[in-house]
Design a protein around this motif. Structure first.
Motif, mmCIF file in Angstrom:
data_model
loop_
_atom_site.group_PDB
_atom_site.id
_atom_site.type_symbol
_atom_site.label_atom_id
_atom_site.label_comp_id
_atom_site.label_asym_id
_atom_site.label_seq_id
_atom_site.Cartn_x
_atom_site.Cartn_y
_atom_site.Cartn_z
ATOM 1 N N ILE A 155 -21.121 51.746 51.749
ATOM 2 C CA ILE A 155 -21.290 50.549 50.928
ATOM 3 C C ILE A 155 -22.744 50.067 50.927
ATOM 4 C CG2 ILE A 155 -20.638 48.121 50.676
ATOM 5 C CD1 ILE A 155 -17.858 48.889 51.613
ATOM 6 N N LYS A 156 -23.414 50.030 52.067
ATOM 7 C CA LYS A 156 -24.790 49.542 52.141
ATOM 8 C C LYS A 156 -25.742 50.383 51.273
ATOM 9 C CE LYS A 156 -24.777 47.081 56.504
ATOM 10 N NZ LYS A 156 -25.349 47.007 57.843
ATOM 11 N N PRO A 157 -25.745 51.703 51.389
ATOM 12 C CA PRO A 157 -26.633 52.489 50.517
ATOM 13 C C PRO A 157 -26.291 52.318 49.033
ATOM 14 C CG PRO A 157 -25.844 53.853 52.323
ATOM 15 C CD PRO A 157 -25.107 52.560 52.394
ATOM 16 N N MET A 158 -25.019 52.146 48.734
ATOM 17 C CA MET A 158 -24.602 51.956 47.353
ATOM 18 C C MET A 158 -25.165 50.648 46.799
ATOM 19 S SD MET A 158 -22.162 53.484 45.397
ATOM 20 C CE MET A 158 -20.817 53.125 44.337
ATOM 21 N N ILE A 159 -25.110 49.584 47.583
ATOM 22 C CA ILE A 159 -25.647 48.284 47.163
ATOM 23 C C ILE A 159 -27.158 48.368 46.986
ATOM 24 C CG2 ILE A 159 -26.013 45.887 47.889
ATOM 25 C CD1 ILE A 159 -23.206 45.990 49.140
ATOM 26 N N VAL A 160 -27.829 49.022 47.912
ATOM 27 C CA VAL A 160 -29.284 49.180 47.821
ATOM 28 C C VAL A 160 -29.655 49.942 46.552
ATOM 29 C CG1 VAL A 160 -31.296 50.266 48.887
ATOM 30 C CG2 VAL A 160 -29.698 48.970 50.295
ATOM 31 N N CYS A 161 -28.975 51.035 46.275
ATOM 32 C CA CYS A 161 -29.243 51.826 45.059
ATOM 33 C C CYS A 161 -28.987 51.010 43.803
ATOM 34 C CB CYS A 161 -28.394 53.085 45.049
ATOM 35 S SG CYS A 161 -28.942 54.320 46.232
ATOM 36 N N LEU A 162 -27.917 50.254 43.804
ATOM 37 C CA LEU A 162 -27.589 49.424 42.655
ATOM 38 C C LEU A 162 -28.664 48.369 42.417
ATOM 39 C CD1 LEU A 162 -25.504 48.793 40.476
ATOM 40 C CD2 LEU A 162 -24.409 47.243 42.084
#
Length: 135
Positions: free
Chosen positions: A5-12
């Motif tokens: 979830i954290k990398p996904m939020i950062v990428c978004l």
């Protein structure tokens, strides 16, 4: 799951924030020269700019405007100036490639006047004395 979830939020967030920068291309300009014989005539452009001959104006290449040249005791002259395609620039861009042929920020560069030039330029006029009115 937390590691996903954290990398996904950062990428978004990065993808959203990187799309917020907009580069506005600059409109291509040209110098319009106006000369008269005799000199010292009043020059008024339909854009609102004014001057006295000899004078120069920096204008967008893809524009269209009226130039009015007047002097007391002489007939007024009106000249239509318009941005027209410069065949050499157009052919050069098509042959050798140029950013003028591609899209820049969603606006084609030749729409900004890159392939245009103002015509006529320079404007050279010989003012005619006004005819005396019979009384």
């Amino acid at each position: 799951m937390k590691h996903f979830i954290k990398p996904m939020i950062v990428c978004l967030l990065l993808s959203v924030l990187s799309g917020c920068i907009t580069v506005v291309p600059e409109v291509a300009t040209d110098v319009l020269s106006v000369n008269s014989d005799p000199s010292g005539a009043h020059v008024a452009l339909s854009t609102g700019a004014v001057g006295s001959t000899p004078c120069q104006f920096v204008l967008p290449r893809n524009g269209k405007l009226m130039v009015v040249i007047s002097k007391e005791g002489f007939e007024q002259i009106e000249v239509m100036v318009q941005g027209k395609p410069n065949l050499k620039r157009v052919m050069s861009n098509l042959t050798f490639g140029s950013p003028n042929v591609s899209f820049i920020g969603g606006v084609k560069a030749n729409q900004l006047g890159a392939d245009f030039e103002l015509k006529p330029n320079p404007i050279e006029v010989k003012l005619k004395p006004k005819k005396e009115q019979a009384q």
